[in-house]
Design a protein around this motif. Sequence first.
Motif, PDB file in Angstrom:
ATOM      1  N   ASN A   1      13.711   8.021  -6.880  1.00  0.00           N
ATOM      2  CA  ASN A   1      13.425   7.737  -8.285  1.00  0.00           C
ATOM      3  C   ASN A   1      14.643   8.058  -9.140  1.00  0.00           C
ATOM      4  OD1 ASN A   1      10.835   6.913  -9.697  1.00  0.00           O
ATOM      5  ND2 ASN A   1      11.664   8.447 -11.103  1.00  0.00           N
ATOM      6  N   VAL A   2      14.694   7.414 -10.291  1.00  0.00           N
ATOM      7  CA  VAL A   2      15.784   7.746 -11.212  1.00  0.00           C
ATOM      8  C   VAL A   2      15.522   9.140 -11.762  1.00  0.00           C
ATOM      9  CG1 VAL A   2      16.047   5.357 -11.899  1.00  0.00           C
ATOM     10  CG2 VAL A   2      14.689   6.864 -13.298  1.00  0.00           C
ATOM     11  N   CYS A   3      16.563   9.707 -12.309  1.00  0.00           N
ATOM     12  CA  CYS A   3      16.551  11.027 -12.922  1.00  0.00           C
ATOM     13  C   CYS A   3      15.205  11.301 -13.589  1.00  0.00           C
ATOM     14  CB  CYS A   3      17.670  11.077 -13.949  1.00  0.00           C
ATOM     15  SG  CYS A   3      17.686  12.591 -14.904  1.00  0.00           S
ATOM     16  N   LEU A   4      14.587  12.403 -13.209  1.00  0.00           N
ATOM     17  CA  LEU A   4      13.266  12.713 -13.737  1.00  0.00           C
ATOM     18  C   LEU A   4      13.333  13.485 -15.055  1.00  0.00           C
ATOM     19  CD1 LEU A   4      11.476  13.477 -10.380  1.00  0.00           C
ATOM     20  CD2 LEU A   4      10.736  11.767 -12.029  1.00  0.00           C
ATOM     21  N   GLY A   5      14.525  13.623 -15.582  1.00  0.00           N
ATOM     22  CA  GLY A   5      14.658  14.249 -16.896  1.00  0.00           C
ATOM     23  C   GLY A   5      14.310  15.720 -16.895  1.00  0.00           C
ATOM     24  N   ALA A   6      14.636  16.390 -15.784  1.00  0.00           N
ATOM     25  CA  ALA A   6      14.415  17.828 -15.722  1.00  0.00           C
ATOM     26  C   ALA A   6      15.607  18.458 -15.018  1.00  0.00           C
ATOM     27  CB  ALA A   6      13.129  18.127 -14.981  1.00  0.00           C
TER      28      ALA A   6
ATOM     29  N   LEU B   1      11.384  17.056  -7.950  1.00  0.00           N
ATOM     30  CA  LEU B   1      10.624  15.930  -7.423  1.00  0.00           C
ATOM     31  C   LEU B   1       9.256  15.947  -8.072  1.00  0.00           C
ATOM     32  CD1 LEU B   1       8.606  17.420  -5.276  1.00  0.00           C
ATOM     33  CD2 LEU B   1      10.579  17.259  -3.768  1.00  0.00           C
ATOM     34  N   MET B   2       8.581  14.832  -7.939  1.00  0.00           N
ATOM     35  CA  MET B   2       7.302  14.698  -8.581  1.00  0.00           C
ATOM     36  C   MET B   2       6.307  14.236  -7.525  1.00  0.00           C
ATOM     37  SD  MET B   2       6.971  12.738 -12.151  1.00  0.00           S
ATOM     38  CE  MET B   2       5.414  12.795 -12.972  1.00  0.00           C
ATOM     39  N   ILE B   3       5.178  14.913  -7.468  1.00  0.00           N
ATOM     40  CA  ILE B   3       4.130  14.436  -6.563  1.00  0.00           C
ATOM     41  C   ILE B   3       2.960  14.022  -7.444  1.00  0.00           C
ATOM     42  CG2 ILE B   3       2.694  14.961  -4.562  1.00  0.00           C
ATOM     43  CD1 ILE B   3       4.668  17.099  -3.793  1.00  0.00           C
TER      44      ILE B   3
ATOM     45  N   PRO C   1       0.831  -1.202   0.000  1.00  0.00           N
ATOM     46  CA  PRO C   1       0.000   0.000   0.000  1.00  0.00           C
ATOM     47  C   PRO C   1       0.869   1.257   0.000  1.00  0.00           C
ATOM     48  CG  PRO C   1      -0.684  -1.516   1.730  1.00  0.00           C
ATOM     49  CD  PRO C   1       0.586  -2.051   1.167  1.00  0.00           C
ATOM     50  N   VAL C   2       0.408   2.278  -0.693  1.00  0.00           N
ATOM     51  CA  VAL C   2       1.111   3.559  -0.673  1.00  0.00           C
ATOM     52  C   VAL C   2       0.137   4.622  -0.161  1.00  0.00           C
ATOM     53  CG1 VAL C   2       2.775   3.095  -2.503  1.00  0.00           C
ATOM     54  CG2 VAL C   2       0.487   3.895  -3.104  1.00  0.00           C
ATOM     55  N   GLY C   3       0.700   5.772   0.150  1.00  0.00           N
ATOM     56  CA  GLY C   3      -0.137   6.856   0.643  1.00  0.00           C
ATOM     57  C   GLY C   3      -1.012   7.424  -0.462  1.00  0.00           C
ATOM     58  N   ARG C   4      -1.841   8.378  -0.086  1.00  0.00           N
ATOM     59  CA  ARG C   4      -2.719   9.002  -1.088  1.00  0.00           C
ATOM     60  C   ARG C   4      -1.908   9.706  -2.156  1.00  0.00           C
ATOM     61  NH1 ARG C   4      -5.180  10.096   3.562  1.00  0.00           N
ATOM     62  NH2 ARG C   4      -4.666  12.314   3.721  1.00  0.00           N
ATOM     63  N   HIS C   5      -0.767  10.229  -1.754  1.00  0.00           N
ATOM     64  CA  HIS C   5       0.098  10.899  -2.716  1.00  0.00           C
ATOM     65  C   HIS C   5       1.486  10.273  -2.670  1.00  0.00           C
ATOM     66  CE1 HIS C   5      -3.089  13.804  -3.016  1.00  0.00           C
ATOM     67  NE2 HIS C   5      -3.077  13.923  -1.690  1.00  0.00           N
ATOM     68  N   VAL C   6       2.019  10.076  -3.850  1.00  0.00           N
ATOM     69  CA  VAL C   6       3.345   9.479  -3.923  1.00  0.00           C
ATOM     70  C   VAL C   6       4.337  10.545  -4.366  1.00  0.00           C
ATOM     71  CG1 VAL C   6       4.767   7.742  -5.059  1.00  0.00           C
ATOM     72  CG2 VAL C   6       2.416   7.190  -4.405  1.00  0.00           C
ATOM     73  N   ILE C   7       5.343  10.737  -3.545  1.00  0.00           N
ATOM     74  CA  ILE C   7       6.389  11.698  -3.890  1.00  0.00           C
ATOM     75  C   ILE C   7       7.577  10.931  -4.455  1.00  0.00           C
ATOM     76  CG2 ILE C   7       7.846  13.568  -3.035  1.00  0.00           C
ATOM     77  CD1 ILE C   7       6.015  13.752  -0.600  1.00  0.00           C
ATOM     78  N   LEU C   8       7.902  11.212  -5.714  1.00  0.00           N
ATOM     79  CA  LEU C   8       9.085  10.605  -6.311  1.00  0.00           C
ATOM     80  C   LEU C   8      10.201  11.639  -6.267  1.00  0.00           C
ATOM     81  CD1 LEU C   8       7.505   8.920  -9.490  1.00  0.00           C
ATOM     82  CD2 LEU C   8       7.951   7.895  -7.246  1.00  0.00           C
ATOM     83  N   VAL C   9      11.213  11.315  -5.510  1.00  0.00           N
ATOM     84  CA  VAL C   9      12.325  12.247  -5.347  1.00  0.00           C
ATOM     85  C   VAL C   9      13.445  11.832  -6.279  1.00  0.00           C
ATOM     86  CG1 VAL C   9      14.001  13.138  -3.724  1.00  0.00           C
ATOM     87  CG2 VAL C   9      11.724  12.509  -2.937  1.00  0.00           C
TER      88      VAL C   9
ATOM     89  N   GLY D   1       8.702   2.245 -15.046  1.00  0.00           N
ATOM     90  CA  GLY D   1       9.930   2.479 -14.305  1.00  0.00           C
ATOM     91  C   GLY D   1      11.046   1.538 -14.705  1.00  0.00           C
ATOM     92  N   ARG D   2      12.231   1.781 -14.174  1.00  0.00           N
ATOM     93  CA  ARG D   2      13.453   1.025 -14.403  1.00  0.00           C
ATOM     94  C   ARG D   2      14.219   1.528 -15.620  1.00  0.00           C
ATOM     95  NH1 ARG D   2      14.753  -0.190 -10.054  1.00  0.00           N
ATOM     96  NH2 ARG D   2      13.615  -1.685  -8.815  1.00  0.00           N
ATOM     97  N   TYR D   3      15.372   2.074 -15.291  1.00  0.00           N
ATOM     98  CA  TYR D   3      16.294   2.618 -16.281  1.00  0.00           C
ATOM     99  C   TYR D   3      16.634   1.629 -17.389  1.00  0.00           C
ATOM    100  CZ  TYR D   3      21.034   3.944 -17.857  1.00  0.00           C
ATOM    101  OH  TYR D   3      22.155   4.231 -18.584  1.00  0.00           O
ATOM    102  N   ILE D   4      16.766   0.351 -17.030  1.00  0.00           N
ATOM    103  CA  ILE D   4      17.227  -0.623 -18.020  1.00  0.00           C
ATOM    104  C   ILE D   4      16.261  -0.748 -19.190  1.00  0.00           C
ATOM    105  CG2 ILE D   4      16.207  -2.621 -16.842  1.00  0.00           C
ATOM    106  CD1 ILE D   4      19.621  -2.567 -18.628  1.00  0.00           C
ATOM    107  N   CYS D   5      15.012  -0.325 -18.999  1.00  0.00           N
ATOM    108  CA  CYS D   5      14.047  -0.388 -20.099  1.00  0.00           C
ATOM    109  C   CYS D   5      14.508   0.406 -21.309  1.00  0.00           C
ATOM    110  CB  CYS D   5      12.688   0.144 -19.668  1.00  0.00           C
ATOM    111  SG  CYS D   5      11.876  -0.885 -18.468  1.00  0.00           S
ATOM    112  N   GLY D   6      15.405   1.351 -21.094  1.00  0.00           N
ATOM    113  CA  GLY D   6      15.898   2.139 -22.220  1.00  0.00           C
ATOM    114  C   GLY D   6      16.829   1.352 -23.117  1.00  0.00           C
ATOM    115  N   GLU D   7      17.452   0.326 -22.592  1.00  0.00           N
ATOM    116  CA  GLU D   7      18.310  -0.519 -23.410  1.00  0.00           C
ATOM    117  C   GLU D   7      17.399  -1.208 -24.411  1.00  0.00           C
ATOM    118  OE1 GLU D   7      20.803  -3.577 -24.949  1.00  0.00           O
ATOM    119  OE2 GLU D   7      18.849  -3.868 -24.052  1.00  0.00           O
ATOM    120  N   GLU D   8      17.759  -1.157 -25.693  1.00  0.00           N
ATOM    121  CA  GLU D   8      16.735  -1.467 -26.685  1.00  0.00           C
ATOM    122  C   GLU D   8      16.187  -2.885 -26.611  1.00  0.00           C
ATOM    123  OE1 GLU D   8      17.836  -1.036 -30.709  1.00  0.00           O
ATOM    124  OE2 GLU D   8      19.736  -2.068 -30.543  1.00  0.00           O
ATOM    125  N   THR D   9      17.011  -3.868 -26.228  1.00  0.00           N
ATOM    126  CA  THR D   9      16.458  -5.228 -26.181  1.00  0.00           C
ATOM    127  C   THR D   9      15.682  -5.463 -24.886  1.00  0.00           C
ATOM    128  OG1 THR D   9      18.555  -6.073 -25.311  1.00  0.00           O
ATOM    129  CG2 THR D   9      18.229  -6.199 -27.690  1.00  0.00           C
ATOM    130  N   ALA D  10      16.101  -4.796 -23.817  1.00  0.00           N
ATOM    131  CA  ALA D  10      15.320  -4.864 -22.579  1.00  0.00           C
ATOM    132  C   ALA D  10      13.967  -4.216 -22.821  1.00  0.00           C
ATOM    133  CB  ALA D  10      16.048  -4.150 -21.446  1.00  0.00           C
TER     134      ALA D  10
END
Lengths: 909, 154, 425
Positions: free
Chosen positions: B119-124, B131-133, B71-79, C169-178
């Motif tokens: 979380n992995v790099c959010l591309g920003a 962070l993303m809520i 279970p997770v909370g009502r809001h998920v914060i991805l840092v 999610g999961r970075y490895i998904c970017g690898e084209e065969t993954a």
Amino acid sequence: MATILIDGRPYEVKDGQNLLQACLTLGFNVPYFCWHPALGSIGACRQCAVKRFKNEKDTGGEIVMACMTPAEDSIRISIDDPEAVGFRASVIEWLMLNHPHDCPVCDEGGECHLQDMTVMTGHAYRENRFRKRTYRNQDLGPFVNHEMNRCIQCYRCVRYYRTYAGGGDLNVFSSHDHLYFGRSSEGRLQNDFSGNLVEICPTGVFTDKTLKNHYTRKWDMETAPSVCVHCSLGCNTIPGARYGKLRRVRNRYNRDVNGYFLCDRGRYGYEFVNGPLTVQAPLAKTSRAPEPVALSGEEALARAAAWIANSPGVIGIGSPRASIESNFALRTLVGPDNFYAGLSDKDFEILNLAWEVLRNGVARTPPLSETAQADAVFVLGEDAGNTSPVLALNLRQLARRKAAGLMEEAKIPTWNDSPITRLAESEKGALYLATPCATSLDDMALKTFHAAPPDLGRLGFAVASVISPANAPKVADLIPEELRLAEKIARALKSAARPLIVSGAGSKSRTLIEAAANICTALRQIGRPAQIILALPEANSLGLAMLGASGGIETASGELLSGRAATVIVLENNLFRRCSPETTRDLWGAAKHVIAIDHIVNATTSRAELVLPAASFAQSSGTMVNNEGRAQRFFRVFSPKAPIKESWRWMRDIMGALWRPEAAGWHGLDDLIAAIAAAIPVFSALPSAAPGADFRRAGGKVPRQSHRYSGRTAILAQIDVDEPKAPEDPDTPLAFSMEGDHRQPPSALIPKFWAPGWNSIQSLNRFQQEIGGPLRGGDPGVRLIEPSPQAKARYFTAIPARQVVRVGKWVFVPLHHVFGSEELSALSPGVAGLCPKPYVALHPEDAAALGITEGGRARVDVDGSAYDLSVRMVPTLSRGVAGLPVGLPGGPALDLPASGKVSRGIADE
Amino acid sequence: MLTPEELTEIQAELARYEQKRGGCIEALKTVQRHRGWISDETLAELADFLEMTPAELGSVSTFYNLLFRKPVGRHVILVCTSVSCWVMGMGDLLEHIEKKLGINLGETTADGRFTLLPNVCLGACDRAPVLMIDSDLYGDPDVKTIDEILAGYV
Amino acid sequence: MDHPLTANIRPGEGPPDIEAYGKAGGYRALQKVLKEADPKGLIQTVMDSHLRGRGGAGFPTGRKWSFVPPGDRAAHPVYFIINADEMEPGTFKDRLLLEGNPHLLIEGTIIGAYAIQADIAYIFLRQEYTLAKRSCSRAIARAYERGYLGKNILGSGYSLELYLHTSAGRYICGEETALLNALEGRRAIPRAKPPFPPVTGLWGKPTIVNNVETICNVPIIVEHGADRFRELSRSVDGGTKLYGVSGRVKRPGLWELPMGATIREILEEHAGGMRDGFKLRGIIPGGASTDFLAADQLDVKMDFDSVAAAGSRLGTGTMIILDDRTCPVGMVLNLIRFFARESCGWCTPCREGLPWLARILEAIENGEGRPRDLDILRRHTGLLAPGHTFCALAPGAVEPLQSALTLFEEDFNRHIRENRCPWRK
Ligand SMILES: Cc1cc2nc3c(=O)[nH]c(=O)nc-3n(C[C@H](O)[C@H](O)[C@H](O)COP(=O)(O)O)c2cc1C
Ligand code: SF4
Ligand code: FES
């Protein structure tokens, strides 16, 4: 052939292999984990790294995984290259970072592939100072123990269990270094081949739970080559014993028969040998003392001899679970005319029919392993998963083989597992199933057909007549749907390179075997290479049929009733399992003396006047003939305590006591085998099933004990401080000793797989001519029957009428259970716990019509007796057909197929 | 029980894949969208529907970090814990959030309001730290603005 | 035409809709391609353009396409997949295109799919790109309405379905065969090659995977021709490139510049140089899995070959800046931790090796390092080399580590010598 260069020297290897296979075949020590000869390569563990060089001038080279690199002509590699050596050591280092190093308390210790590979790579010390990761383990049921902390994440378990064995309840969870191999929730592994995990797992994650109950290290076990006694396939096994107790059973590779795998019945059915229901001493009852009293061996012999001498006639009832030798000895004692098969007359008739079909040689019976190579299979009536499990396991590989074939066209070698496995998930092989109700293979089948046996037979006959319309008998009034199916199956079989027809005695139906034979005949007439495999009920069923008998139990009982005979000797057989209560009642009523020879206590031994303790398979040596017609020798694993001895020895001694000359020359097993070969032509090759007792090499006999068998001099020190004398084994070239010739013996005598540097089961690599190929010197066993090219095409013509469902007239068909239907395994605790309770299976609508709900009770009237049974709904059963499980402990002994009545049971009324 | 609504959505997704199991991740996400997380029971039902075993579907679902099996909370914060955000001071920001919410990464507040996940790099990265809520992205909040942002999620 | 990729992107305004995109010349390239009806010629044009993949590996795009068995020799459906998984730390270029100009991507996708005669295309989008999801799904719907997608596109007889798949999610998904395994609903484990995806890819069918930015270049090539496209560049690689900078610079951001712009130009002119009070210490030129360049390597041109010659890789072309007030050991620890966590768990060196490195780096950073630790770190940069592991994740992971161990050796030593991180308060 390809020439490859390894560390500068040329070697010839077979085409199409990967480098790892090639190197192992050549005898090089290349370590590996994720690769397995039966599972192929996935390149995950990175343990098999070697160096590859582009050409002579390339001195740097690059690291490649041997298992993922084709052994192409003129490829240059190095195993000894320092970078490769260092990398391989690093792989172990990585795996060891989290491995608990609990070898002293680990059941795998001493036969652990991880230990071997660690030593092989030379890695010993590492600078890791961090906490190891830990896991919670799961209770996976009675067979397999789980200890995740030892896991090295090679993925073998899930690949074997999911893709090879078709199990859906074991998988890998999570990712990165948090992988978990187990079930989604705790519980028994559902697959009937789960035990192979203990050999597939290269370390101690999955170990044999039954062994844990009486643990002994591999090096402390006495082992001998043996043959599984729990079905007719004759898988080769290596049981291990210590202190006169059987500790476990492991697979004994035989490329022709079972290859790498056993079923759980075969692996875990062994514990019946250890009691408590075993016969330990001769027991006799008298009218004055109805409780059995123990006798000495001599007294027992004298008593038996006296009865026989004074009897107007003596008959013998043989057994499909006793060896050829013991059956032959009984047959000799009572005379061939007085030898009966130890099956109900109906079963005996079906067995004889199977034997006739095989003997007449319309089609070859392939060695079991070849059934995995078939490219079109039609199963007629047999629930192989429950009667002959490893056969079903092989048929499962059909889809994979098809996928591999498709991939081969795209130049992907068959060992490159991942693409093939992915493709196989959506491919179906040409597997057609016609069975009374759903079986475990249904999910693999291109088409399934569920019907009562006569209708299955009709389909089979129709297939034959579609294949050879001019010659094979036609089936009247087929419905279009059945005809279309028959055409489809016929087309698949005709166009296949290796078509295989599977049938057997499971449905106890003549017509199925006849239809199967017709299909083979038809295929042969149009020049197609038909193969047939008939699953038979027991380990030596075919051997018994080949010996020949005067009839089944009912006939034998008639003989007693007629007064021509008064004494009956029952060999390793519980008659109460095999025929109706009426028949056993008659037989006991008519017989003056019943002598039972057996190793387990059962209804027959309890009711016999005299019981002679026989040696179980683990305590005796002999030969059995599997359903392929392959005679295979099994050897004593440990010596029985006197007066327990092989059944044939009892027979010989009785003949001796009667001053009969026939057995006078039977000093050892070889003499008896020679006598059989001389007496019965079909057994003429019997002696060559294995080398005789006089086989010797420079070092002496073949030792059953390992090089490191411990405590030998002190093993019974609490009784006698002197070292006990090792038991003699005059029958075979194996010795109960650690001294002897430890080199690889002829394949039939291999008591253990063990090689320098290879302590685990993977040492098998060193015993094979090539990896995954035959054992050095050829696989053990000798085929006694081969199809004759002159065999005349002869069709069976008794095409049954369509099964008509008539209200109130039920047809009972036998159903089988891998755990429960076989007598001996069901006595072993692990298996016993999994045997279903007796029941009757009904189509849900039939049940509803009777007013019975799931789990409710039904009254079954058959053969003049009534039984109260719980009801199982089986939607794939035909209407009007009821399934009754065969041989379940506590279940009724019924002579199926039969007809009778089903009504609402007492509890439900 | 999977609701008719869920089933319709899943069916629509499945049509986009050559094989049924291809849609299993979308199916898992659909269920998660409706229920916040995927319980063992839901997973078993879904597996049945997709003609997979619970172990198979479980194997897939536990691989992906955005499929929640607890279970997770009502809001998920991805840092975003990746490199640019780290350079730009995510460490301090995260410490502040953890203190403020009284939980560590990977945990849910006692009142079930927030779950805090790395979380992995959010591309920003140009707006690091980010962070993303739920589905809203926040770039370069400072200690003050983050409090206001969090207050917006009840 | 200096900024063909970004010309129509108006930050803060939302993407151009299909009308605006059309007005600016959008979907003209598609019409041209369909009219010419020459997939082979199209592939040749892309080859001639010297377009190299923008997903990190820089593989020539036209060449990749040419590996798909042509016409009826291919097993259908043929798949064309857009890799919009962008998770490489420090990388934020595809997001701009996805959010800012989805029709450019869709047009490129249709053209690319046409070149290989694909039947089905997927955009494989990471779940956290919620805005991109909205903009792409809207744009796809519009494109269907206009007949750019679906059956018989613009009467050409060519049909294509385009689906948006959002991942989990999961970075490895970017690898084209993954990625292929993820799309098939499996664990995203990379696949062994051979078989190669252009022949045996998604569900065993021929499949091409291309990065978002790569494909956004395709309409430009078609419209202006290969020669003009090459001329956009200052290097042998064709076209422009989205360059980004993050870290302690004055104006972190993303700019479309000719391929081959120098680091100096990007860093000083566009990003405005270092923030006041911060000194440049190192540059990771193209996302987390590329080697550090030194502060004095500013004149390196940001194209595939030049960055390689300087000892790193162009990667995704988005730089991460290390400044003098940031601990290089801490930065490497952050990177290795990331890769350890994102390892798929298939092969031993990556699954077990990276977490070990992370723990060692953590110990060093916490002042518990030992001199011998550096040997272990160094040894691993060789052990986790390309070819030693199953895919390129682990080799990528050790790139910044290996260069940091030389460039910042003294910083590592100081941590161990002083038993503390000199940057910590
Ligand atoms: C671990 C790993 C992650 C990757 N992640 C991405 C990604 O997120 N996006 C991307 O386009 N390529 C990524 N790639 C590269 C892809 O494997 C592939 O080379 C690329 O999508 C091909 O497109 P291109 O030829 O257009 O560059 C990754 C590679 C690896 C090894
Ligand atoms: S290097 Fe190995 S474990 Fe790491 S992501 Fe690639 S395949 Fe998976
Ligand atoms: S055995 Fe070759 S990689 Fe595992």
